[in-house]
Design an enzyme around this catalytic site. Sequence first.
Site, mmCIF file in Angstrom:
data_model
loop_
_atom_site.group_PDB
_atom_site.id
_atom_site.type_symbol
_atom_site.label_atom_id
_atom_site.label_comp_id
_atom_site.label_asym_id
_atom_site.label_seq_id
_atom_site.Cartn_x
_atom_site.Cartn_y
_atom_site.Cartn_z
ATOM 1 N N LYS A 34 57.270 13.788 23.834
ATOM 2 C CA LYS A 34 56.977 12.354 24.036
ATOM 3 C C LYS A 34 57.959 11.490 23.248
ATOM 4 O O LYS A 34 58.549 10.539 23.776
ATOM 5 C CB LYS A 34 55.539 12.068 23.620
ATOM 6 C CG LYS A 34 55.050 10.685 24.001
ATOM 7 C CD LYS A 34 53.599 10.500 23.575
ATOM 8 C CE LYS A 34 52.635 11.125 24.562
ATOM 9 N NZ LYS A 34 51.833 12.201 24.064
ATOM 10 N N HIS A 61 46.234 41.534 59.128
ATOM 11 C CA HIS A 61 45.796 42.886 58.771
ATOM 12 C C HIS A 61 44.310 42.984 58.447
ATOM 13 O O HIS A 61 43.588 43.792 59.025
ATOM 14 C CB HIS A 61 46.609 43.400 57.577
ATOM 15 C CG HIS A 61 45.975 44.572 56.895
ATOM 16 N ND1 HIS A 61 45.139 44.429 55.804
ATOM 17 C CD2 HIS A 61 46.007 45.882 57.177
ATOM 18 C CE1 HIS A 61 44.710 45.622 55.446
ATOM 19 N NE2 HIS A 61 45.229 46.516 56.243
#
Length: 895
Positions: free
Chosen positions: A22, A845
């Site tokens: 920051k 599948h």
Amino acid sequence: MNNYVLDFSQLDINSLPLVGGKGANLGEMTKAGFPVPAGFCVTTEAFLSFLKQSEVMDEFFQRLNGVEADQLAEITVLGQSIREHLVSMPVPDDIRNSIFQAWLQSGEDQAYAVRSSATAEDLPSASFAGQQDTYLNVRGEEALLLAVRKCWASLFTDRAISYRARNGFDHRAVHLSVVVQRMVFPEVSGIMFTADPITGNRNTVSIDASFGLGEALVSGLVSADLYQVRSGKLLTKTVSRKKLAIFALSEGGTVTKELPEAEQVVQALDDAQILELAAIGDKIKRYYGSEQDIEWCYAQGNFYIVQSRPITSLYPLPELNIPPGESPHLLVSFGHQQMMTDAMKPMGLSVLRTLFPFGKTGIREMNEHTASVGGRVYIDITKLLTLKQARVLLPKVLTNIDEMIGLGLAEMVKQPSFVQHLPSAPGVRKGVIGFIRPVLLKVVRKLLYAPVTDAHPEVNAYIEGSIHKGESQLSGVYGPERIVRIQEHIGSLLLTIFPQLLPFPLAGIISSRLLNALSIKWLGDTEIVHVLNRGLSGNFTSEMGLMIGDLADAARPYPQVTDLILHGDPLQFREKLQQVEGGIVFAQQWDRFMELYGMRCPGEIDITRPRWREDPSTLLPSIGSHMRSMEPGEHRAKFAEGALQAEAAAIDLLKRLRAQPFGRLKAKLMSRLVSVFRGLMGLREHPKYLMMQHFYLVRKGLLDEGDSLVKKGVLKRADDVFYLSLDELLKLAEGERPPGIAALLEQRTEELKRFRGMTPPRLMTSEGEIVIGRRKLQDAPEGAFVGTPVSAGVIEGIARVVLRPEEAKLNKGEIMIAPFTDPGWTPLFHSAVGLVMEVGGLMTHGAVVAREYGLPAVVGIDGATTLIRDGDRIRLDGTRGYVLVLERNDFMKLD
């Protein structure tokens, strides 16, 4: 000032170790001339000096290292103890004096925002946003020093401790700086994303805005206005009712007030202000070269930026060269089609992109219509969509693979703005017809008159010959020649396999559709195809599952073999069999299984994954689950029973048809369709089976080359080759020695970890926008999770969440909840009574095998493995396509 305190003007992105993410970003933006309120940072050196006073922090750190991210009770007690200890400690005089001097210089009569800034936050790979605390409108020296101490202590909030533990950050290695910034008392404030955080579109600026201080928005007290801007134009505008706002008090601190009724629905920013703010966001984005999450405020006619950090949640952009003026290209996830959505190593991506045969000028090249995005392969289908027929048929085809992909594509091709700007694609029609026509001719022949009994011998003979040819091509060569042959082999594989094998299962699929349509039309029967699907013979994947049951039955009489399966070291399993009673008998069946299926594994399309022959750790738990959930011989009996049910259903179907008008003709047509369906659908998995045989040959060749490079001192381990592409490996084999190879491998290892934490979109544009289809509401109870019905039937039972096959512990009567399944998961199917998957479609599948085994199944429920908890009692309706939680597992209930 000394190193305890630094002014914003002294900071830039290189200051991160001293002032955290920051603070470094605020310094960087200050130097770049962005409107950042002035301030200073209390550095990490001050924090470390402060901690050195403590005689108990070493003990606290040792305790922190022993807690897991989900041990919330332990984290709460430990975190509170650390915070109370730190807040009670005095600030050393030298640090206190440095803060005091900076405060006097900045303005002792000013109010300040005091924010934590950790060295591991606001990074490209982890934001750590919101993990530490913020204090607003701080006035006076003592209040400032208290706020600084509280910020230091907030490095040990419950959420910060848990976040570090979850993301693998060393608690000692994360240090804290404190940002002290002049307060702005805004009329409006909010958050701006330079990319849409929901859809991922990089060209959309998304702005949240509310009255007063931004803390009301961040803490979730208000629903903010939402504005979206694209290309300098206001795209959407949603004005929310903003009941509350947080304001600063003159004496310090803040107060939450309810706004007058009339003000609650007022637009927080006018249209001109929205565009002005979006332009600032675009400048910040261009400055950093990445998408940004920006905190902003508006006061006395000016915008101020109080924070900017990278957006870490966005899925990466595909790297494509798209000419100006074209519509965004559309990419579909190959992993969702293959039921394997995990991130892959670079070699896995390289092999798959070489495998695709179209859009290549040379057989060894990677396909230009594919892209590696976030460790997954995406296929660019944009040029195919220039064909009107493709825009009609492709959504329907993809719906059978994954319903949400098909629905998303259907919505996309309805947008005039997309269709009107599709690229020119000369030769696409000719190429598609050239590939499809011979395949379709073979399909028609097999549907109408080809002897069905010849199909299995013909296909099996082709598979045997193909494997022999592949072995001959890749044997006896080494170094660069072997890599070149591997590239040629992979690049030509689909061109040889598909025309030969695809017509067989495709004829079976078409026959099933015709069977279903005619059964409904002539008999009103919607269930016949589900019954006819049971007990199909010759399916490699079904036979593999049955052989797992045989292995379980072979182990049951021998306790020592059973103990090896349940508790032994998988890597030494075959060797240990020689030393226990019954091991030699069991080993005969084990070796036969490995001869047929040892080249398979979960996630088998990723060539970098160990095969069962190399590491049976994902196979042994399946055998153990089978022993717990099935009686001896039960798997074979159930399969045989399914085949008898299908045979009886076919006889009954033809009998009912003969009783109708034109019954003999109808019965003759239906008899042929039944014969084709039952005879050819069992061949559906044969192309994939053959591909995996070839993948195993290639994998062995790659690892052999890795061994050679280890001996030459180029690599540390043979499997390091999997962090390279085929082209990169070829250069190493040719003798090139690029500098920094070790650093490159380490970088790619870390990158893979990050990619594995991302959820890949099914469908995305080249602008990064995630395309989401909208499923039609179905006849489902309130609160049910709706998906795609793929195997009919209703079952109630205990949910067992299985994230990885090697961790599976299915018990009798349990319903398996999985992120996806491929053939490597098939061993678990016999142990389950139902199946739920997050991805998949009617012809994938898991759906096909579930129908063959007679298991009710629902697929396509996003987040199923978290929405449904392990141990929940659920109702799975595979006919209507939903899952309903009947009773939550009390042990897992949240407070």
